[in-house]
Design a protein around this motif. Structure first.
Motif, PDB file in Angstrom:
ATOM      1  N   GLY A   1       0.788  -1.225   0.000  1.00 31.46           N
ATOM      2  CA  GLY A   1       0.000   0.000   0.000  1.00 31.46           C
ATOM      3  C   GLY A   1       0.818   1.271   0.000  1.00 31.46           C
ATOM      4  N   ILE A   2       2.153   1.147  -0.092  1.00 36.77           N
ATOM      5  CA  ILE A   2       3.024   2.321  -0.090  1.00 36.77           C
ATOM      6  C   ILE A   2       2.910   3.038  -1.437  1.00 36.77           C
ATOM      7  N   PRO A   3       2.643   4.338  -1.446  1.00 32.04           N
ATOM      8  CA  PRO A   3       2.564   5.069  -2.718  1.00 32.04           C
ATOM      9  C   PRO A   3       3.901   5.022  -3.460  1.00 32.04           C
TER      10      PRO A   3
ATOM     11  N   LEU B   1       5.332  11.009   0.581  1.00 32.37           N
ATOM     12  CA  LEU B   1       5.988  11.012  -0.729  1.00 32.37           C
ATOM     13  C   LEU B   1       5.850  12.416  -1.290  1.00 32.37           C
ATOM     14  N   LEU B   2       6.981  13.040  -1.619  1.00 32.51           N
ATOM     15  CA  LEU B   2       6.999  14.417  -2.116  1.00 32.51           C
ATOM     16  C   LEU B   2       7.462  14.417  -3.570  1.00 32.51           C
ATOM     17  N   VAL B   3       6.647  15.017  -4.445  1.00 39.93           N
ATOM     18  CA  VAL B   3       6.902  14.999  -5.888  1.00 39.93           C
ATOM     19  C   VAL B   3       6.827  16.424  -6.429  1.00 39.93           C
ATOM     20  N   ASN B   4       7.727  16.754  -7.375  1.00 39.73           N
ATOM     21  CA  ASN B   4       7.666  18.093  -7.968  1.00 39.73           C
ATOM     22  C   ASN B   4       6.734  18.103  -9.177  1.00 39.73           C
ATOM     23  N   SER B   5       6.622  19.253  -9.822  1.00 44.96           N
ATOM     24  CA  SER B   5       5.663  19.403 -10.921  1.00 44.96           C
ATOM     25  C   SER B   5       6.028  18.567 -12.139  1.00 44.96           C
ATOM     26  N   ALA B   6       7.286  18.120 -12.231  1.00 44.17           N
ATOM     27  CA  ALA B   6       7.711  17.262 -13.343  1.00 44.17           C
ATOM     28  C   ALA B   6       7.504  15.782 -13.037  1.00 44.17           C
ATOM     29  N   GLY B   7       6.981  15.477 -11.845  1.00 41.52           N
ATOM     30  CA  GLY B   7       6.748  14.088 -11.459  1.00 41.52           C
ATOM     31  C   GLY B   7       7.940  13.421 -10.809  1.00 41.52           C
ATOM     32  N   LYS B   8       9.008  14.177 -10.555  1.00 44.75           N
ATOM     33  CA  LYS B   8      10.201  13.608  -9.928  1.00 44.75           C
ATOM     34  C   LYS B   8       9.995  13.488  -8.420  1.00 44.75           C
ATOM     35  N   VAL B   9      10.335  12.306  -7.878  1.00 44.98           N
ATOM     36  CA  VAL B   9      10.219  12.090  -6.436  1.00 44.98           C
ATOM     37  C   VAL B   9      11.373  12.798  -5.733  1.00 44.98           C
ATOM     38  N   LEU B  10      11.039  13.742  -4.871  1.00 46.01           N
ATOM     39  CA  LEU B  10      12.047  14.491  -4.123  1.00 46.01           C
ATOM     40  C   LEU B  10      12.374  13.819  -2.795  1.00 46.01           C
ATOM     41  N   GLU B  11      11.383  13.179  -2.205  1.00 50.69           N
ATOM     42  CA  GLU B  11      11.611  12.497  -0.923  1.00 50.69           C
ATOM     43  C   GLU B  11      10.544  11.434  -0.718  1.00 50.69           C
ATOM     44  N   ASN B  12      10.984  10.283  -0.197  1.00 51.01           N
ATOM     45  CA  ASN B  12      10.073   9.188   0.121  1.00 51.01           C
ATOM     46  C   ASN B  12      10.486   8.621   1.474  1.00 51.01           C
ATOM     47  N   THR B  13       9.772   8.997   2.526  1.00 54.14           N
ATOM     48  CA  THR B  13      10.186   8.591   3.871  1.00 54.14           C
ATOM     49  C   THR B  13       9.905   7.116   4.152  1.00 54.14           C
TER      50      THR B  13
END
Length: 293
Positions: free
Chosen positions: A173-175, A213-225
């Motif tokens: 279930g992890i995004p 899960l933190l994503v920028n406007s280009a869809g790049k994952v910036l952080e996944n705790t």
């Protein structure tokens, strides 16, 4: 004849010992299996009832509820609430001894006596650890609720045709990804609940335990705790403006998707966050398990 008489005397002595438990020092006191009953939601204060006189000689682990969530492994993420009670033979009332609310990394050395009740279990499990005390008639019963680091529940998808992010869940279930808005940049802060929680509400000055899960406007994952060894903790008052507004007043146990316009993200680009709100800690230091107090 003398041998026969001596044998009969010896046999009579043995039988007397077997009947009265004296000559051979046998203890035939009646014991009943120890039965434990626990009531209360996972992570909330519990009440425990116990009956029986058969105590374990050493630490015994009983699985009261078998969870189906994420497996707890050495150095993996771990959240639990452990509540200890003292049970005395012949007395039904149980005294609460202590409790611990923990969020961090699962390490056998630090878990100590709790390690057998935690490592190898799955989130959602409730486990009883039975520990002998220095008294022959007193037993410590530790109830461990292994709390989620990944929230599950009825999945709520964003309405079609709206400018809301779409979450793609993966294993456990992890995004694994989240799309940005489909109709251009976020014009305002956008929030929707993917999983609805039922715990306490987050207050403006709380410290929140969460995975995100933190994503920028280009869809790049910036952080996944979720990939880290312990869930994140942050003060609401110190979070990004958009995130602070989105999380405040949400209930613990909720998963929310947040679209943050650049103006509220302290940057030049929009941000999209998927966050599982796991628990809170107030300014007084009081912690909640999963918020169900």
């Amino acid at each position: 004849m003398r041998r026969t008489t001596a044998f009969c005397v010896l046999l009579a002595s043995i039988c007397t010992g077997l009947v009265f438990g004296t000559v051979l020092n046998f203890d035939f006191s009646h014991t009943t299996p120890l039965r434990i009953s626990v009531s209360g939601a996972p992570g909330a204060p519990l009440s425990v009832q116990a009956a029986g006189s058969a105590f374990p000689n050493a630490g015994e682990v009983r699985i009261l509820t078998r969870g189906t969530g994420r497996l707890i492994a050495e150095r993996g993420q771990l959240r639990y609430r452990a509540q200890a009670f003292i049970y005395q033979k012949g007395y039904k009332p149980i005294d609460r001894n202590s409790e611990i609310v923990f969020s961090g990394s699962a390490r056998k050395k630090e878990l100590k006596d709790l390690a057998p009740a935690v490592l190898g279990m799955r989130e959602g499990s409730r486990v009883a650890l039975l520990k002998r005390t220095d008294s022959a008639v007193r037993l410590e019963i530790v109830i461990v609720d292994i709390l989620p680091t990944v929230l599950r529940g009825p999945w709520i998808r964003p309405p079609a045709g709206t400018n809301l992010p779409e979450i793609t869940p993966g294993k456990d279930g992890i995004p694994v990804s989240v799309s940005g808005p489909q109709q251009g940049p976020y014009s305002a802060l956008t929030v929707y609940q993917a999983v609805k929680g039922s715990g306490v509400q987050v207050k403006p000055h709380d410290t929140v335990t969460a995975n995100y899960l933190l994503v920028n406007s280009a869809g790049k994952v910036l952080e996944n705790t979720w990939k880290k060894s312990a869930p994140a903790k942050f003060k609401i008052s110190q979070a990004l403006e958009g995130l602070r507004e989105a999380v405040t007043d949400q209930r613990c146990g909720s998963r929310i998707a947040v679209g943050i316009p650049a103006a509220e993200a302290q940057g030049k680009n929009d941000l999209t966050v998927v966050i599982d709100i796991l628990g809170t800690e107030s300014e007084t230091g009081r912690q909640t398990g999963d918020g169900k107090e």
